[in-house]
Enzyme design. Structure first.
Site, PDB file in Angstrom:
ATOM      1  CB  CYS A  97      -0.916  -0.016   1.228  1.00 30.03           C
ATOM      2  SG  CYS A  97      -1.962   1.440   1.328  1.00 30.03           S
ATOM      3  CB  CYS A 132      -0.656   2.601   4.069  1.00 32.68           C
ATOM      4  SG  CYS A 132      -2.091   1.861   3.316  1.00 32.68           S
ATOM      5  CG  ASP A 133       3.182   1.371   4.403  1.00 32.78           C
ATOM      6  OD1 ASP A 133       2.707   1.842   5.448  1.00 32.78           O
ATOM      7  OD2 ASP A 133       3.014   0.190   4.056  1.00 32.78           O
TER       8      ASP A 133
END
Ligand code: NAP
Length: 316
Positions: free
Chosen positions: A133, A136-137
């Site tokens: 992701c 997200c990261d």
């Protein structure tokens, strides 16, 4: 126990649209959203191809708007995860971590999850340099080096998103041509931070106690192997459908997707499937939305017939 008229499992674009249509049909659907709202859509940083947003939008914004719209028509959204179902008798049973429900009709819109590479080091370094992701990261890789594995829309789109943070983004693809749509490819080839390693697969993810340090890469044409240093590995090699919780009670394809007809009917009357969990040629927000609407309208017809049979003398 109160019997629900319609339960929808999943809060991606298919499930939320089924919520809008089911709500508008006065079914007061219960939508079991999963761990987080929006499914894979919510993890998409830029949505540029969904109609009505000429300047693009984000997946999480779209998810929140769809939820608001479904709730306006009486759909109840609960954050919980379905662990099992019993589809052998009417009403169907739906078990979650928090409760057990009964329902006359069910729409399965549980989508798909990222496929793993299945190479040494992947499991060990997940969350410590291996990610599925970028939304997200990605931020954690500001000023660092990353590789992206895959050649489809997701790999190319997310690789370009990562160029906002990383100093270099190497896309490693097993063929010499991308699968991603042309417009994405052209943008990727124009992006100076994007570099490509063609005809190659990642055979191992390398690291130490601090996390990922590199990947071992093999050229599938020459057989040559080499180590490529990197701080992060983002894997985008397709998806696997989320159908395990069904316990084999619906007919599935060889790859585990739910078999449906053109109107989203599954092998069990009263159970419908919509979105990426169906064997679907085009996995897009726009197509998921269409099938969510179709599934809800078919569920509405099924419930009306079921309730008519329960009260045969009733005239409306
Ligand atoms: P995908 O289209 O199935 O592409 C998967 C990619 O991973 C392919 O390039 C494939 O290589 C490669 N691959 C598969 N297994 C591999 C392995 N074991 N090792 C190395 N490479 C491997 O999957 P996706 O990109 O996740 O997209 C899923 C669906 O969502 C698609 O229908 C896509 O169109 C849609 N989507 C659309 C958008 C958009 O419209 N902007 C964005 C994201 C996703 P080959 O090419 O050699 O098969």
């Amino acid at each position: 126990m109160e019997i629900e008229r319609l339960i929808i499992i999943g809060s991606g674009p298919a499930g939320l649209t089924a919520g809008i249509y089911g709500g508008r049909s006065q079914l007061s659907p219960l939508l079991i959203a999963g761990q987080s709202l929006g499914g894979q859509m919510a993890l998409t940083p830029e949505v540029d191809n969904y109609p009505g947003f000429p300047d693009g939008t984000t997946g999480s914004e779209l998810a929140q708007l769809m939820q608001k719209q479904a709730e306006r028509f009486g759909t109840r959204v609960v954050m919980d995860q379905v662990t099992g179902v019993d589809l052998s008798v009417q009403p169907f049973a739906v078990k979650t971590y928090g409760a057990t429900y009964q329902t006359k009709a069910l729409i399965v819109a549980t989508g798909a999850s990222p496929r793993k590479l299945g190479v040494p080091g992947e499991k060990e370094f997940t969350g410590r340099g291996v990610s599925y992701c970028a939304t997200c990261d990605g931020f954690f890789y500001t000023g660092r080096r990353v590789v992206v594995v895959g050649g489809g829309d997701a790999a190319v789109e997310e690789a370009m998103y990562l160029t906002k943070f990383a100093t270099e983004v190497y896309l490693i693809h097993r063929r010499d041509r991308l699968r991603a749509e042309k417009v994405l490819q052209e943008r990727a080839f124009r992006n100076e931070k994007m570099k490509f390693i063609w005809d190659s697969v990642v055979t191992e993810i390398l690291g130490d106690e601090n996390g990922v340090t590199g990947v071992r890469v093999k050229n599938v044409k020459t057989g040559d192997e080499f180590e490529h240093p990197t701080d992060g590995v983002f894997v985008y090699v397709g998806n696997v459908p989320n159908t395990q919780f069904l316990g084999g009670q619906l007919e599935l394809t060889e790859r585990g997707y739910i078999v449906t007809d053109r109107r989203c009917h599954t092998s069990v009357p009263g159970v419908f499937a919509a979105g990426d969990v169906q064997e679907w040629v085009l996995q897009q927000i726009a197509t998921a939305v269409g099938s969510g609407a179709m599934a809800a309208m078919e569920a509405e017809k099924f419930i009306a017939e079921l309730e008519d049979r329960a009260y045969p003398g009733r005239t409306e």
